[in-house]
Design a protein around this motif. Structure first.
Motif, short mmCIF file in Angstrom:
data_model
loop_
_atom_site.label_atom_id
_atom_site.label_comp_id
_atom_site.label_asym_id
_atom_site.label_seq_id
_atom_site.Cartn_x
_atom_site.Cartn_y
_atom_site.Cartn_z
N GLU A 97 -9.57 28.06 -41.73
CA GLU A 97 -9.68 29.15 -42.69
C GLU A 97 -10.53 30.24 -42.06
N VAL A 98 -10.01 31.47 -41.99
CA VAL A 98 -10.72 32.58 -41.36
C VAL A 98 -11.30 33.50 -42.42
N LEU A 99 -12.59 33.75 -42.32
CA LEU A 99 -13.30 34.71 -43.18
C LEU A 99 -13.69 35.90 -42.32
N GLU A 100 -14.01 37.02 -42.94
CA GLU A 100 -14.34 38.19 -42.12
C GLU A 100 -15.44 39.04 -42.74
N ALA A 101 -16.14 39.77 -41.87
CA ALA A 101 -17.15 40.74 -42.26
C ALA A 101 -17.15 41.84 -41.22
N GLU A 102 -17.59 43.03 -41.61
CA GLU A 102 -17.43 44.17 -40.71
C GLU A 102 -18.73 44.73 -40.13
N ASP A 103 -19.88 44.23 -40.59
CA ASP A 103 -21.14 44.73 -40.03
C ASP A 103 -22.22 43.66 -40.19
N GLY A 104 -23.43 43.99 -39.70
CA GLY A 104 -24.49 43.00 -39.72
C GLY A 104 -24.89 42.55 -41.11
N ALA A 105 -25.00 43.50 -42.03
CA ALA A 105 -25.44 43.16 -43.39
C ALA A 105 -24.42 42.26 -44.09
N SER A 106 -23.14 42.66 -44.03
CA SER A 106 -22.12 41.84 -44.70
C SER A 106 -21.90 40.53 -43.96
N GLY A 107 -22.12 40.53 -42.63
CA GLY A 107 -22.00 39.29 -41.86
C GLY A 107 -23.08 38.29 -42.24
N PHE A 108 -24.30 38.78 -42.43
CA PHE A 108 -25.41 37.91 -42.82
C PHE A 108 -25.14 37.32 -44.20
N ALA A 109 -24.71 38.15 -45.14
CA ALA A 109 -24.42 37.68 -46.49
C ALA A 109 -23.27 36.69 -46.49
N ALA A 110 -22.21 37.01 -45.73
CA ALA A 110 -21.03 36.13 -45.70
C ALA A 110 -21.37 34.78 -45.09
N PHE A 111 -22.25 34.78 -44.09
CA PHE A 111 -22.60 33.50 -43.47
C PHE A 111 -23.26 32.57 -44.47
N PHE A 112 -24.23 33.09 -45.22
CA PHE A 112 -24.97 32.22 -46.13
C PHE A 112 -24.23 31.97 -47.44
N ASP A 113 -23.24 32.83 -47.75
CA ASP A 113 -22.40 32.57 -48.92
C ASP A 113 -21.38 31.47 -48.63
N SER A 114 -20.80 31.50 -47.42
CA SER A 114 -19.69 30.60 -47.11
C SER A 114 -20.06 29.42 -46.22
N ARG A 115 -21.21 29.53 -45.51
CA ARG A 115 -21.65 28.48 -44.58
C ARG A 115 -20.50 28.01 -43.69
N PRO A 116 -19.97 28.90 -42.84
CA PRO A 116 -18.85 28.52 -41.99
C PRO A 116 -19.24 27.49 -40.94
N ASP A 117 -18.25 26.79 -40.42
CA ASP A 117 -18.50 25.84 -39.34
C ASP A 117 -18.89 26.58 -38.06
N VAL A 118 -18.29 27.75 -37.88
CA VAL A 118 -18.57 28.59 -36.71
C VAL A 118 -18.52 30.05 -37.15
N ALA A 119 -19.41 30.88 -36.60
CA ALA A 119 -19.33 32.33 -36.79
C ALA A 119 -19.18 32.98 -35.43
N VAL A 120 -18.22 33.90 -35.34
CA VAL A 120 -17.99 34.65 -34.12
C VAL A 120 -18.48 36.07 -34.37
N ILE A 121 -19.46 36.51 -33.61
CA ILE A 121 -20.16 37.78 -33.90
C ILE A 121 -19.96 38.77 -32.76
N ASP A 122 -19.40 39.93 -33.08
CA ASP A 122 -19.28 41.01 -32.10
C ASP A 122 -20.68 41.52 -31.77
N ILE A 123 -20.96 41.77 -30.52
CA ILE A 123 -22.30 42.18 -30.11
C ILE A 123 -22.61 43.62 -30.51
N ASN A 124 -21.56 44.46 -30.65
CA ASN A 124 -21.76 45.87 -30.99
C ASN A 124 -21.29 46.12 -32.42
N LEU A 125 -22.19 45.94 -33.36
CA LEU A 125 -21.88 46.14 -34.77
C LEU A 125 -22.55 47.40 -35.30
N PRO A 126 -21.98 48.01 -36.33
CA PRO A 126 -22.66 49.15 -36.95
C PRO A 126 -24.01 48.71 -37.52
#
Length: 205
Positions: free
Chosen positions: A27-56
């Motif tokens: 199951e793939v979840l997505e976020a577009e920046d650091g703030a939404s990525g942080f929230a999405a991680f702790f909301d969904s607790r994914p098995d793995v998070a893939v993070i782009d190094i250059n985020l807004p």
């Protein structure tokens, strides 16, 4: 397996989704920046998070550090256009379990995600070799003679900060930082800011 992709490019997210969702158990979840990525991680607790190094806003490395700070067990992969071993080494030191360059073979992406999800680490063999050579370098004698300000600038360069960002962080002018960088190059025998970053990484500044 639940995978969170944090990237501000919809085409990249679509490509990652296409590579991963060939497996019906993903199951793939997505976020577009650091703030939404942080929230999405702790909301969904994914098995793995893939993070782009250059985020807004906050960089991918800053997001990684924030997540690791609250969830040291997090399985995170840094995804980047940059295939410089310095950047990869910094990501691993910050807590990433893997590093993938966007110009790698796409087949390696799914392989890396599965490896990290299973509790392993992923680093392309060639990248690992380059990092090993960096570790073998260093200029300890010259570094020991640097002033506290020079050491701080060197550390910030190694963390990927630009001279403008360093000036803001240290509350000095851009010209002051530029002059310090020129002095650092002379003292350490470096020809560029990238050389300074390699020296700092090798010496674990």
């Amino acid at each position: 397996m639940r995978v969170l992709i944090v990237d501000d490019h919809p085409i990249v997210i679509s490509g990652c989704r296409a590579l991963l969702e060939t497996d019906p158990g993903v199951e793939v979840l997505e976020a577009e920046d650091g703030a939404s990525g942080f929230a999405a991680f702790f909301d969904s607790r994914p098995d793995v998070a893939v993070i782009d190094i250059n985020l807004p806003g906050h960089s991918g490395l800053e997001l990684l550090r924030r997540i690791i700070g609250q969830a040291p067990e997090a399985r995170l992969i840094v995804f980047s256009m940059n295939d410089d071993p310095i950047v990869a080494a910094r990501a691993i030191e910050a807590g990433a379990k893997g590093y993938i360059a966007k110009n790698d073979d796409p087949a390696l992406f799914a392989e890396a995600v599965k490896e990290v999800a299973n509790g392993g680490l992923y680093l392309h063999p060639e990248m690992a070799r380059q990092i090993a050579f960096l570790r073998a370098g260093g200029n300890a004698d010259a570094i020991s003679s640097l002033s506290p300000r020079e050491l701080e600038i060197l550390r910030l360069l190694a963390a990927g900060r630009t001279m403008a960002q360093i000036a803001d962080l240290l509350n000095v002018s851009y010209k002051t930082v530029a002059n310090n960088c020129t002095q650092l190059k002379q003292k350490l025998g470096a020809r560029s800011a990238m050389d300074l970053m390699r020296i700092a990484l090798g010496a674990r500044i």
